[in-house]
Design a protein around this motif. Structure first.
Motif, PDB file in Angstrom:
ATOM      1  N   GLY A   9      44.559  54.760  59.535  1.00 16.43           N
ATOM      2  CA  GLY A   9      43.275  54.249  59.059  1.00 16.43           C
ATOM      3  C   GLY A   9      43.405  53.529  57.742  1.00 16.43           C
ATOM      4  O   GLY A   9      44.325  52.748  57.538  1.00 16.43           O
ATOM      5  N   GLY A  10      42.496  53.842  56.813  1.00 18.41           N
ATOM      6  CA  GLY A  10      42.531  53.205  55.484  1.00 18.41           C
ATOM      7  C   GLY A  10      43.144  54.117  54.436  1.00 18.41           C
ATOM      8  O   GLY A  10      43.034  53.860  53.230  1.00 18.41           O
ATOM      9  N   ASN A  38      47.734  54.232  49.519  1.00  9.65           N
ATOM     10  CA  ASN A  38      47.762  52.989  48.750  1.00  9.65           C
ATOM     11  C   ASN A  38      49.158  52.793  48.162  1.00  9.65           C
ATOM     12  O   ASN A  38      49.934  53.748  48.049  1.00  9.65           O
ATOM     13  CB  ASN A  38      46.697  52.956  47.645  1.00  9.65           C
ATOM     14  CG  ASN A  38      46.483  54.288  46.984  1.00  9.65           C
ATOM     15  OD1 ASN A  38      47.358  54.779  46.286  1.00  9.65           O
ATOM     16  ND2 ASN A  38      45.331  54.918  47.255  1.00  9.65           N
ATOM     17  N   THR A  77      47.571  47.535  46.992  1.00 13.39           N
ATOM     18  CA  THR A  77      46.797  47.389  48.222  1.00 13.39           C
ATOM     19  C   THR A  77      45.307  47.411  47.895  1.00 13.39           C
ATOM     20  O   THR A  77      44.859  48.175  47.043  1.00 13.39           O
ATOM     21  CB  THR A  77      47.121  48.544  49.193  1.00 13.39           C
ATOM     22  OG1 THR A  77      47.061  49.787  48.483  1.00 13.39           O
ATOM     23  CG2 THR A  77      48.505  48.387  49.805  1.00 13.39           C
ATOM     24  N   THR A  80      41.345  48.279  48.203  1.00 15.56           N
ATOM     25  CA  THR A  80      40.677  49.530  48.571  1.00 15.56           C
ATOM     26  C   THR A  80      40.202  49.472  50.014  1.00 15.56           C
ATOM     27  O   THR A  80      39.719  48.439  50.479  1.00 15.56           O
ATOM     28  CB  THR A  80      39.500  49.842  47.626  1.00 15.56           C
ATOM     29  OG1 THR A  80      39.022  51.170  47.902  1.00 15.56           O
ATOM     30  CG2 THR A  80      38.372  48.836  47.737  1.00 15.56           C
ATOM     31  N   GLY A  81      40.444  50.567  50.730  1.00 17.16           N
ATOM     32  CA  GLY A  81      40.006  50.652  52.122  1.00 17.16           C
ATOM     33  C   GLY A  81      40.894  49.938  53.102  1.00 17.16           C
ATOM     34  O   GLY A  81      40.621  49.914  54.309  1.00 17.16           O
ATOM     35  N   SER A  82      42.004  49.354  52.625  1.00 14.66           N
ATOM     36  CA  SER A  82      42.850  48.561  53.535  1.00 14.66           C
ATOM     37  C   SER A  82      43.741  49.460  54.380  1.00 14.66           C
ATOM     38  O   SER A  82      44.145  50.541  53.956  1.00 14.66           O
ATOM     39  CB  SER A  82      43.713  47.576  52.731  1.00 14.66           C
ATOM     40  OG  SER A  82      44.550  48.276  51.819  1.00 14.66           O
ATOM     41  N   SER A  83      44.043  48.973  55.570  1.00 19.90           N
ATOM     42  CA  SER A  83      44.966  49.664  56.471  1.00 19.90           C
ATOM     43  C   SER A  83      46.380  49.159  56.231  1.00 19.90           C
ATOM     44  O   SER A  83      46.587  47.938  56.126  1.00 19.90           O
ATOM     45  CB  SER A  83      44.598  49.394  57.933  1.00 19.90           C
ATOM     46  OG  SER A  83      45.699  49.737  58.784  1.00 19.90           O
ATOM     47  N   ARG A 133      47.517  46.361  58.559  1.00 23.16           N
ATOM     48  CA  ARG A 133      46.849  45.051  58.638  1.00 23.16           C
ATOM     49  C   ARG A 133      46.758  44.357  57.273  1.00 23.16           C
ATOM     50  O   ARG A 133      45.813  43.614  57.019  1.00 23.16           O
ATOM     51  CB  ARG A 133      45.443  45.222  59.225  1.00 23.16           C
ATOM     52  CG  ARG A 133      45.428  45.800  60.626  1.00 23.16           C
ATOM     53  CD  ARG A 133      44.065  45.709  61.283  1.00 23.16           C
ATOM     54  NE  ARG A 133      43.091  46.598  60.620  1.00 23.16           N
ATOM     55  CZ  ARG A 133      42.950  47.902  60.917  1.00 23.16           C
ATOM     56  NH1 ARG A 133      43.752  48.462  61.814  1.00 23.16           N
ATOM     57  NH2 ARG A 133      42.042  48.637  60.298  1.00 23.16           N
ATOM     58  N   SER A 171      42.711  49.207  45.115  1.00 22.87           N
ATOM     59  CA  SER A 171      42.545  50.623  45.432  1.00 22.87           C
ATOM     60  C   SER A 171      41.713  51.325  44.365  1.00 22.87           C
ATOM     61  O   SER A 171      41.867  51.057  43.171  1.00 22.87           O
ATOM     62  CB  SER A 171      43.929  51.286  45.507  1.00 22.87           C
ATOM     63  OG  SER A 171      43.791  52.695  45.489  1.00 22.87           O
TER      64      SER A 171
END
Ligand SMILES: O=C(O)[C@@H](O)C(=O)COP(=O)(O)O
Ligand SMILES: [Zn+2]
Length: 210
Positions: free
Chosen positions: A25-26, A29, A42, A44-47, A50, A72
């Motif tokens: 998921g997310g 970091n 990375t 914030t919230g990034s997978s 992706r 993040s």
């Protein structure tokens, strides 16, 4: 490595960790120190599966957002480590299965959550101090890390997951993989008589590199 190469390396290694189940998921970091003294992180919230090289976040040593997507929510704890550990040039934070399970156990030795039973744990990590639980993104995590950074290569956030450092990004990822495997072994051995390395054996391994 230049910034463009570090961007691509972060995308490639993050995807590799995602595809092998170290990140979901997310969660988690990453950050790396750039040649100009700023930091790539990375968003914030990034997978991890992706990431897009041009969208990665850049912050300065104060945490000010320089470019890219919003960083993040935990970039402050990354910066706290960089400030106190001059040998650290990359940081991996995960919610990896076995280290996160370990972080949830009652009765952990907060001075070192994994007593050494294999040489590679000693050579790559050494000891794993635990930081008490705080809500992700709160300043207390950075404050606690600031006290320990420079003395340890990795840290375990209680009820949360690990933070692993490296002299470069490949080193940080290799250290993270070794630590996750060590946590898996520790849990497998939990209820079995285990031969731990002696203090003499541990001292013999320290400073011998990987
Ligand atoms: O647990 C959390 O939410 C954070 O510690 C985390 O792993 C992801 O936060 P972001 O880096 O802001 O996505
Ligand atoms: Zn987290």
């Amino acid at each position: 490595m230049n910034e463009a190469q570090l961007r691509q390396q972060m995308v490639d290694l993050a995807r590799s960790m995602f595809e092998r189940g170290y990140a979901t998921g997310g969660a988690g970091n990453l950050s790396v120190k750039l040649p100009n003294g700023q930091f790539l992180a990375t968003p914030t919230g990034s997978s991890f599966g992706r990431l897009v090289a041009d969208e990665l976040s850049v912050v300065d040593n104060t945490g000010a957002h320089i470019s890219g997507k919003r960083p993040s929510k935990e970039v402050a704890f990354h910066l706290a480590i960089y400030e106190k550990d001059p040998e650290c040039n990359a940081i991996v934070h995960l919610h990896s299965t076995y280290l996160t399970a370990l972080s949830c156990l009652e009765g952990l030795d907060y001075s070192n959550a994994i007593k050494a039973f294999t040489p590679y744990y000693v050579m790559r990590i050494g000891e794993l101090p635990v930081i008490p639980y705080y809500r992700p993104g709160t300043p207390e995590i950075a404050q606690e890390l600031s006290k320990l950074a420079g003395k340890y290569r990795a840290f375990l956030l209680a009820n949360h997951g690990p933070i692993i450092t490296g002299t470069d990004f490949l080193d940080a990822v290799d250290n993270a993989e070794e630590l996750e495997e060590t946590a898996k072994l520790a849990l497998l051995l939990a209820d079995k008589p285990t031969r731990y390395l002696t203090d003499v054996e541990v001292e013999d391994l320290k400073g011998r590199g990987k």
